[in-house]
Design a protein around this motif. Structure first.
Motif, PDB file in Angstrom:
ATOM      1  N   THR A   1       0.889  -1.126   0.013  1.00 27.31           N
ATOM      2  CA  THR A   1      -0.011  -0.092   0.042  1.00 27.31           C
ATOM      3  C   THR A   1       1.122   0.983   0.055  1.00 27.31           C
ATOM      4  OG1 THR A   1      -0.478  -0.062   2.451  1.00 27.31           O
ATOM      5  CG2 THR A   1      -2.023  -1.215   1.240  1.00 27.31           C
ATOM      6  N   GLY A   2       1.934   1.164   0.399  1.00 31.00           N
ATOM      7  CA  GLY A   2       3.067   2.323   0.321  1.00 31.00           C
ATOM      8  C   GLY A   2       3.276   2.788  -1.172  1.00 31.00           C
ATOM      9  N   ALA A   3       3.337   2.016  -2.011  1.00 33.12           N
ATOM     10  CA  ALA A   3       3.267   1.882  -3.336  1.00 33.12           C
ATOM     11  C   ALA A   3       2.300   2.790  -3.953  1.00 33.12           C
ATOM     12  CB  ALA A   3       3.494   0.848  -4.177  1.00 33.12           C
ATOM     13  N   MET A   4       0.887   2.751  -3.353  1.00 26.79           N
ATOM     14  CA  MET A   4      -0.141   3.551  -3.891  1.00 26.79           C
ATOM     15  C   MET A   4       0.146   4.989  -3.344  1.00 26.79           C
ATOM     16  SD  MET A   4      -3.204   0.616  -2.541  1.00 26.79           S
ATOM     17  CE  MET A   4      -4.402   1.250  -3.627  1.00 26.79           C
ATOM     18  N   TYR A   5       0.350   5.182  -2.134  1.00 23.17           N
ATOM     19  CA  TYR A   5       0.821   6.542  -1.699  1.00 23.17           C
ATOM     20  C   TYR A   5       1.905   7.201  -2.299  1.00 23.17           C
ATOM     21  CZ  TYR A   5      -2.457   5.851   2.165  1.00 23.17           C
ATOM     22  OH  TYR A   5      -3.757   5.404   2.952  1.00 23.17           O
ATOM     23  N   ARG A   6       2.862   6.651  -2.948  1.00 21.14           N
ATOM     24  CA  ARG A   6       4.153   6.903  -3.613  1.00 21.14           C
ATOM     25  C   ARG A   6       3.621   7.391  -5.056  1.00 21.14           C
ATOM     26  NH1 ARG A   6       9.216   5.992  -2.072  1.00 21.14           N
ATOM     27  NH2 ARG A   6       9.434   4.981   0.077  1.00 21.14           N
ATOM     28  N   ALA A   7       2.548   6.434  -5.455  1.00 15.23           N
ATOM     29  CA  ALA A   7       1.971   6.674  -7.015  1.00 15.23           C
ATOM     30  C   ALA A   7       1.293   7.988  -6.977  1.00 15.23           C
ATOM     31  CB  ALA A   7       1.298   5.559  -7.315  1.00 15.23           C
TER      32      ALA A   7
ATOM     33  N   ILE B   1       8.523   5.801  -8.573  1.00 13.12           N
ATOM     34  CA  ILE B   1       7.936   5.989  -7.462  1.00 13.12           C
ATOM     35  C   ILE B   1       8.840   5.817  -6.141  1.00 13.12           C
ATOM     36  CG2 ILE B   1       5.590   5.704  -8.198  1.00 13.12           C
ATOM     37  CD1 ILE B   1       6.194   2.629  -6.421  1.00 13.12           C
ATOM     38  N   ARG B   2      10.014   5.459  -6.422  1.00 14.59           N
ATOM     39  CA  ARG B   2      11.251   5.180  -5.405  1.00 14.59           C
ATOM     40  C   ARG B   2      11.969   6.150  -5.362  1.00 14.59           C
ATOM     41  NH1 ARG B   2       8.441   1.417  -2.485  1.00 14.59           N
ATOM     42  NH2 ARG B   2       7.471   0.038  -3.893  1.00 14.59           N
ATOM     43  N   ARG B   3      11.999   7.167  -6.322  1.00 11.56           N
ATOM     44  CA  ARG B   3      12.980   8.409  -6.246  1.00 11.56           C
ATOM     45  C   ARG B   3      12.991   8.948  -4.850  1.00 11.56           C
ATOM     46  NH1 ARG B   3      10.387  11.260 -11.351  1.00 11.56           N
ATOM     47  NH2 ARG B   3      10.035  12.959  -9.734  1.00 11.56           N
TER      48      ARG B   3
ATOM     49  N   VAL C   1      -7.165  11.713   0.768  1.00  8.88           N
ATOM     50  CA  VAL C   1      -6.558  10.569  -0.134  1.00  8.88           C
ATOM     51  C   VAL C   1      -6.405   9.142   0.397  1.00  8.88           C
ATOM     52  CG1 VAL C   1      -4.009   9.823  -0.975  1.00  8.88           C
ATOM     53  CG2 VAL C   1      -5.026  12.303  -1.203  1.00  8.88           C
ATOM     54  N   ARG C   2      -6.424   9.162   1.905  1.00  8.66           N
ATOM     55  CA  ARG C   2      -6.498   8.251   2.603  1.00  8.66           C
ATOM     56  C   ARG C   2      -7.852   7.461   2.430  1.00  8.66           C
ATOM     57  NH1 ARG C   2      -1.759   7.749   5.402  1.00  8.66           N
ATOM     58  NH2 ARG C   2      -2.549   5.686   5.977  1.00  8.66           N
ATOM     59  N   THR C   3      -8.972   7.950   2.566  1.00 12.84           N
ATOM     60  CA  THR C   3      -9.959   7.338   2.432  1.00 12.84           C
ATOM     61  C   THR C   3     -10.139   6.775   0.869  1.00 12.84           C
ATOM     62  OG1 THR C   3     -11.062   9.162   3.732  1.00 12.84           O
ATOM     63  CG2 THR C   3     -12.645   7.997   2.114  1.00 12.84           C
TER      64      THR C   3
ATOM     65  N   VAL D   1      13.066  10.899  10.934  1.00 12.59           N
ATOM     66  CA  VAL D   1      12.259  11.908  10.436  1.00 12.59           C
ATOM     67  C   VAL D   1      11.077  11.271   9.998  1.00 12.59           C
ATOM     68  CG1 VAL D   1      12.115  13.591   8.863  1.00 12.59           C
ATOM     69  CG2 VAL D   1      14.183  13.493   9.959  1.00 12.59           C
ATOM     70  N   ARG D   2      11.121  10.027   8.997  1.00 10.86           N
ATOM     71  CA  ARG D   2      10.042   9.267   8.624  1.00 10.86           C
ATOM     72  C   ARG D   2       9.232   8.724   9.702  1.00 10.86           C
ATOM     73  NH1 ARG D   2      11.062   5.569   3.793  1.00 10.86           N
ATOM     74  NH2 ARG D   2       8.759   5.773   3.730  1.00 10.86           N
ATOM     75  N   ASP D   3       9.834   8.353  10.760  1.00 10.14           N
ATOM     76  CA  ASP D   3       8.940   7.738  11.719  1.00 10.14           C
ATOM     77  C   ASP D   3       8.369   8.743  12.595  1.00 10.14           C
ATOM     78  OD1 ASP D   3      10.364   5.184  11.428  1.00 10.14           O
ATOM     79  OD2 ASP D   3      11.643   5.163  13.195  1.00 10.14           O
TER      80      ASP D   3
ATOM     81  N   GLY E   1       3.224  10.441  14.017  1.00  8.98           N
ATOM     82  CA  GLY E   1       2.603  11.777  14.255  1.00  8.98           C
ATOM     83  C   GLY E   1       0.874  11.846  13.504  1.00  8.98           C
ATOM     84  N   ARG E   2       1.098  11.225  12.441  1.00  6.61           N
ATOM     85  CA  ARG E   2      -0.197  11.610  11.534  1.00  6.61           C
ATOM     86  C   ARG E   2      -1.276  11.249  12.124  1.00  6.61           C
ATOM     87  NH1 ARG E   2       2.018   8.858   7.469  1.00  6.61           N
ATOM     88  NH2 ARG E   2       1.192   6.854   8.398  1.00  6.61           N
ATOM     89  N   ALA E   3      -2.308  12.271  12.333  1.00  5.71           N
ATOM     90  CA  ALA E   3      -3.527  12.251  12.858  1.00  5.71           C
ATOM     91  C   ALA E   3      -4.397  11.191  12.428  1.00  5.71           C
ATOM     92  CB  ALA E   3      -4.172  13.570  12.937  1.00  5.71           C
TER      93      ALA E   3
ATOM     94  N   ALA F   1       8.478  13.586  -0.393  1.00  7.41           N
ATOM     95  CA  ALA F   1       7.275  14.389  -0.574  1.00  7.41           C
ATOM     96  C   ALA F   1       6.094  13.540   0.043  1.00  7.41           C
ATOM     97  CB  ALA F   1       6.874  14.737  -2.097  1.00  7.41           C
ATOM     98  N   VAL F   2       6.033  12.313  -0.207  1.00  9.85           N
ATOM     99  CA  VAL F   2       5.025  11.327   0.400  1.00  9.85           C
ATOM    100  C   VAL F   2       4.396  11.458   1.718  1.00  9.85           C
ATOM    101  CG1 VAL F   2       6.393   9.375   1.118  1.00  9.85           C
ATOM    102  CG2 VAL F   2       4.173   9.040  -0.071  1.00  9.85           C
ATOM    103  N   SER F   3       4.885  12.086   2.525  1.00  8.67           N
ATOM    104  CA  SER F   3       4.509  12.192   4.011  1.00  8.67           C
ATOM    105  C   SER F   3       3.263  13.335   3.862  1.00  8.67           C
ATOM    106  CB  SER F   3       5.436  12.930   5.018  1.00  8.67           C
ATOM    107  OG  SER F   3       6.368  11.845   5.149  1.00  8.67           O
TER     108      SER F   3
END
Ligand code: DC
Length: 217
Positions: free
Chosen positions: A37-43, A88-90, A106-108, A173-175, A180-182, A96-98
């Protein structure tokens, strides 16, 4: 909720914990399909950057996500028919994906697509950050994969090179963004089983997971 929750194995955890490797190997062993699913957010992130849509323009990015033709599978990642598997791995996409992942609309949209995918595939091994906690709370098995920050950084270096200290700082930083994401912040889902992969081989992690599955039967 998906009709196929009972056939889903949900794997969550921080970046570099080994989720993709383990999810892919586990799916092969169990004869299930695998979804990253990370690939979907990256896409979605890549598509926004490609079209010049600012990643922090919440309504514009949500609209883009809803309209996007997106395929994530064994053949790669296709965005509106374009092969974006490598793009998508750049590192600029990773940075930018965060912003995209904190966009609730987008999450929905992506969660709906993940549930549709599970329905179409009769379940599967699905990995991400909110899979057991939000998307498939009734999954057959919910796993939280983790490892020490140093080991996670070392694995990234082994895969893609780079300076281990720098990568460990970037992972921290990514952690921070993930936890922290609501909406969909990274946490151990209720009823999830934690597997610390520090010091374990892929085969040892797989054995531990198969043991959990058999123990639950
Ligand atoms: O697993 P990854 O590094 O490819 O994930 C890319 C980004 O997407 C990461 O910053 C976290 C986010 N993500 C998310 O918010 N929810 C998911 N289910 C999967 C990934």
């Amino acid at each position: 909720m998906s009709g196929h929750d009972a056939k889903v194995i949900a794997i969550d955890g921080p970046a570099g914990a080994g989720k993709s490797t383990i999810a892919r190997a586990l799916a092969a062993r169990l004869g299930l399909d695998y979804l990253d699913t990370g690939a979907m957010y990256r896409a979605v992130t890549f598509a926004a950057m490609h079209r010049g849509v600012p990643v922090d323009d919440v309504p514009a990015v949500a609209e883009l996500a809803r309209a996007l033709q997106l395929e994530v599978g064994d053949d790669g990642v296709f965005v509106d028919g374009l092969d974006a598997t490598d793009q998508i791995r750049r590192s600029d996409v990773t940075t930018a994906v965060s912003a995209i992942a904190s966009n609730s609309d987008v999450r929905t949209e992506l969660r709906n697509r993940q549930r549709e995918w599970a329905d179409a595939h009769g379940g599967g091994v699905i990995e991400g950050r909110d899979i057991g906690s939000v998307v498939f709370p009734d999954a057959r098995l919910k796993l939280y994969l983790t490892a020490s920050p140093r080991v996670r950084a070392e694995r990234r270096v082994a895969e893609a090179g780079g300076d281990v200290d720098e990568i460990e700082r970037a992972i921290a930083v990514r952690d921070g963004h993930d936890v922290g994401r609501a909406d969909g912040g990274l946490r151990e889902a209720d009823g999830s089983r934690t597997v610390d992969t520090t010091g374990l081989s892929i085969e040892e992690v797989l054995e531990a997971i198969v043991g959990l599955l058999e123990g639950d039967e």
